[in-house]
Write a protein that holds these residues in place. Structure first.
Motif, PDB file in Angstrom:
ATOM      1  N   ARG A  51       0.839  -1.188   0.000  1.00 24.24           N
ATOM      2  CA  ARG A  51       0.000   0.000   0.000  1.00 24.24           C
ATOM      3  C   ARG A  51       0.879   1.245   0.000  1.00 24.24           C
ATOM      4  O   ARG A  51       1.877   1.317   0.706  1.00 24.24           O
ATOM      5  CB  ARG A  51      -0.908  -0.003   1.235  1.00 24.24           C
ATOM      6  N   ILE A  52       0.472   2.203  -0.789  1.00 24.74           N
ATOM      7  CA  ILE A  52       1.235   3.443  -0.866  1.00 24.74           C
ATOM      8  C   ILE A  52       1.008   4.238   0.413  1.00 24.74           C
ATOM      9  O   ILE A  52      -0.127   4.436   0.848  1.00 24.74           O
ATOM     10  CB  ILE A  52       0.811   4.258  -2.096  1.00 24.74           C
ATOM     11  N   PRO A  54       0.412   7.237   2.756  1.00 26.12           N
ATOM     12  CA  PRO A  54      -0.283   8.505   2.474  1.00 26.12           C
ATOM     13  C   PRO A  54       0.653   9.701   2.614  1.00 26.12           C
ATOM     14  O   PRO A  54       1.619   9.691   3.386  1.00 26.12           O
ATOM     15  CB  PRO A  54      -1.395   8.540   3.517  1.00 26.12           C
ATOM     16  N   SER A  55       0.350  10.723   1.844  1.00 24.85           N
ATOM     17  CA  SER A  55       1.079  11.976   1.909  1.00 24.85           C
ATOM     18  C   SER A  55       0.130  13.060   2.394  1.00 24.85           C
ATOM     19  O   SER A  55      -1.063  13.066   2.071  1.00 24.85           O
ATOM     20  CB  SER A  55       1.637  12.341   0.533  1.00 24.85           C
ATOM     21  N   ILE A  58      -1.618  15.025  -0.543  1.00 28.30           N
ATOM     22  CA  ILE A  58      -2.337  14.275  -1.580  1.00 28.30           C
ATOM     23  C   ILE A  58      -3.557  13.646  -0.932  1.00 28.30           C
ATOM     24  O   ILE A  58      -3.420  12.919   0.057  1.00 28.30           O
ATOM     25  CB  ILE A  58      -1.453  13.184  -2.217  1.00 28.30           C
ATOM     26  N   ALA A  60      -6.397  11.216   0.248  1.00 31.67           N
ATOM     27  CA  ALA A  60      -6.387   9.753   0.355  1.00 31.67           C
ATOM     28  C   ALA A  60      -7.192   9.121  -0.778  1.00 31.67           C
ATOM     29  O   ALA A  60      -6.873   8.030  -1.255  1.00 31.67           O
ATOM     30  CB  ALA A  60      -6.934   9.322   1.706  1.00 31.67           C
ATOM     31  N   ILE A  63      -4.982   8.771  -3.811  1.00 30.87           N
ATOM     32  CA  ILE A  63      -4.027   7.671  -3.671  1.00 30.87           C
ATOM     33  C   ILE A  63      -4.725   6.331  -3.890  1.00 30.87           C
ATOM     34  O   ILE A  63      -4.154   5.413  -4.482  1.00 30.87           O
ATOM     35  CB  ILE A  63      -3.366   7.729  -2.281  1.00 30.87           C
ATOM     36  N   ASP A 242       8.853   4.176  -2.114  1.00 30.13           N
ATOM     37  CA  ASP A 242       7.658   4.891  -1.655  1.00 30.13           C
ATOM     38  C   ASP A 242       7.604   6.298  -2.243  1.00 30.13           C
ATOM     39  O   ASP A 242       6.544   6.758  -2.700  1.00 30.13           O
ATOM     40  CB  ASP A 242       7.639   4.960  -0.130  1.00 30.13           C
ATOM     41  N   LEU A 246       4.790   7.969  -4.917  1.00 29.56           N
ATOM     42  CA  LEU A 246       4.091   9.232  -4.689  1.00 29.56           C
ATOM     43  C   LEU A 246       4.336  10.205  -5.841  1.00 29.56           C
ATOM     44  O   LEU A 246       3.427  10.952  -6.236  1.00 29.56           O
ATOM     45  CB  LEU A 246       4.541   9.849  -3.372  1.00 29.56           C
ATOM     46  N   ILE A 249       2.046   9.285  -8.649  1.00 30.21           N
ATOM     47  CA  ILE A 249       0.673   9.748  -8.388  1.00 30.21           C
ATOM     48  C   ILE A 249       0.565  11.248  -8.637  1.00 30.21           C
ATOM     49  O   ILE A 249      -0.398  11.737  -9.254  1.00 30.21           O
ATOM     50  CB  ILE A 249       0.261   9.394  -6.945  1.00 30.21           C
ATOM     51  N   ARG A 250       1.549  12.008  -8.155  1.00 25.63           N
ATOM     52  CA  ARG A 250       1.525  13.447  -8.388  1.00 25.63           C
ATOM     53  C   ARG A 250       1.548  13.753  -9.884  1.00 25.63           C
ATOM     54  O   ARG A 250       0.856  14.664 -10.360  1.00 25.63           O
ATOM     55  CB  ARG A 250       2.723  14.107  -7.697  1.00 25.63           C
TER      56      ARG A 250
END
Length: 473
Positions: A51-52, A54-55, A58, A60, A63, A242, A246, A249-250
């Motif tokens: 699982r990525i 969380p940031s 960003i 949830a 993500i 990781d 991210l 995703i960005r």
């Protein structure tokens, strides 16, 4: 076997096992249970089943909806494993397979098992190879060689003797991941443990005639404080992965904003966007009427964002991953405008090639002991002087072009003329052991034909002189 993270029930009583052996089994079981979650995590990173994390900036939901994967952890393992190619056992005199192990290795599919064991060792820090007399009547080889994953195996190290003190290998589990069958390896005995439906355990004992634990570890980067080595999927690799996920995703989110530039309109009527702001953004023709005061609205566009910072960030993270693993950046999907030269490629591979050479030497010592145990189990003999000099042969981990190898071989042969008559020269040229065997066979066949022709040539005049003159016509 079913993966499971939870609490396992260690055997409290095993029929047919004495108290000392039971204590050792329970100790090994506890070590395995403590190491299992971390080994499972490394397997999940390599298979990209994590699982990525969380940031804070960003959402949830984003993500969860954007599927981001990366093959970098797998590259950390496979880029090194593919350079560890075992070619067989040799003797100091250069003889291939001096103890005729090829038949047993082939019966155990060692060419298939060993690469998997090496890959597993680079994933979890170590793997194990067990040897035991096989049940020939049931179709097993004379000597059974098994590769064991560290995810389902554990061993303890004897620091003074530099060998495995005892080991436990789990061979079967139920649907809930609870072990149902295990093998316990001791210097004097091998115990096969089976859990009954009632939950009790029973053991079947097999004598160990070699009086040593028949378990040999294959380790990556063993150290004094960590005799079983460490994983290629280290904390640094997981952290860098990781951050790379991210960034993916960005980039995915930013691409949507890049495709739809942000617009603004000043002094418009309330019903100007009755069809929706998104529809207004994608229409080819767009008309806005004057406001209630008769003023013309002002329409503009915010400065368009660029994807370049995200691309640069991803490249920076790839460089960090390359520094942590030795995998060249070009193998991580980072393409440069100018292709590197052959010298630059060799320089990029230098670190991982040196690591592969070191690892082949370390694993070669382990495989040497495996080969010695196979011979001793098969022949019922002790380690002789000849057997103690058994060695391993590995393919050259450096990838060079045939023309480069040939040029280097010509230069070396001019300095060392006898080198051209050695099998090492053929290995240096990049030929495999199978190809070298065929080449030497063809050479001997050609030399045999040449010698025969020379003998016949010397005998021909004598035969002709023995023929009568009246017959000659």
């Amino acid at each position: 076997m079913t993966a499971f993270v939870g609490v396992w029930n260690a055997p409290t009583f095993v029929a047919g096992v004495d108290e000392a052996q039971l204590d050792a089994i329970r100790g090994l079981f506890a070590v395995w249970q403590a190491k299992y979650p971390r080994n499972l995590l490394r397997s999940q990173y390599r298979d990209m089943r994590v699982r990525i994390k969380p940031s804070g900036n960003i959402p949830a939901e984003a993500i969860a909806r954007v599927e981001a994967v990366s093959e970098w952890p797998d590259k950390a393992v496979s880029a090194l494993a593919e350079r560890s190619v075992f070619e067989g056992f040799v003797s100091p005199g250069g003889m291939q397979d001096p103890f005729e192990l090829a038949g047993i290795l082939d019966a155990n599919r060692f060419d298939l098992e060993l690469p998997q064991a090496i890959t597993s060792a680079y994933t979890h820090s170590c793997s194990f190879i067990t040897t035991a007399l096989g049940d020939v009547a049931s179709g097993e080889p004379e000597v059974l060689i098994m590769a064991r994953d560290a995810l389902w195996s554990v061993a303890r190290w004897d620091t003074r003797r530099r060998v495995v003190r005892d080991a436990l290998t789990i061979t079967d589990t139920d649907d809930h991941g609870q072990p149902t069958a295990m093998d316990a390896w001791f210097p004097d005995v091998i115990l096969s443990l089976t859990r009954r439906p009632s939950g009790s355990w029973v053991a079947v004992s097999r004598p160990n005639t070699l009086n040593e634990v028949l378990v040999e570890p294959l380790m990556y980067d063993p150290q004094l404080g960590r005799p079983f080595g460490r994983s290629r999927i280290s904390r640094a690799v997981m952290n860098i992965t990781d951050r790379a996920l991210l960034t993916i995703i960005r980039s995915e989110l930013a691409s949507d904003f890049y495709a739809a530039p942000r617009m603004y309109a000043l002094g418009v009527a309330e019903d100007a966007f009755s069809r929706g702001k998104w529809q207004a953004a994608i229409d080819r023709w767009f008309a806005i009427s004057k406001d209630e005061d008769g003023d013309t609205p002002t329409v503009g566009q915010f400065p368009q964002m660029t994807m370049q910072p995200l691309t640069d960030m991803y490249r920076t993270i790839a460089t960090q991953f390359s520094g942590a693993t030795g995998v060249p950046v070009s193998n991580l999907g980072i393409v440069t405008d100018n292709p590197p030269s052959a010298e630059a490629l060799y320089a990029d591979d230098r670190r991982i090639v040196n690591t592969a050479r070191t690892q082949n030497r370390i694993m070669g010592g382990s495989l040497k002991r495996v080969g010695q145990r196979v011979v001793r189990l098969r022949d019922g003999r002790d380690v002789s002087d000849e057997l103690s000099r058994l060695d391993t042969s590995w393919a050259n981990p450096s990838f060079t072009s045939p023309s480069t190898s040939a040029d280097a071989l010509v230069k070396l042969s001019s300095v060392f003329p006898w080198l051209s008559e050695s099998e090492v020269a053929l290995e240096f040229a990049g030929f495999s052991h199978a190809e070298i065997t065929r080449l030497l066979s063809d050479k001997r066949r050609a030399q045999g034909g040449s010698v025969l022709n020379q003998v016949l040539a010397r005998q021909t005049p004598a035969v002709q002189s023995a023929v009568p003159d009246d017959v000659a016509g």
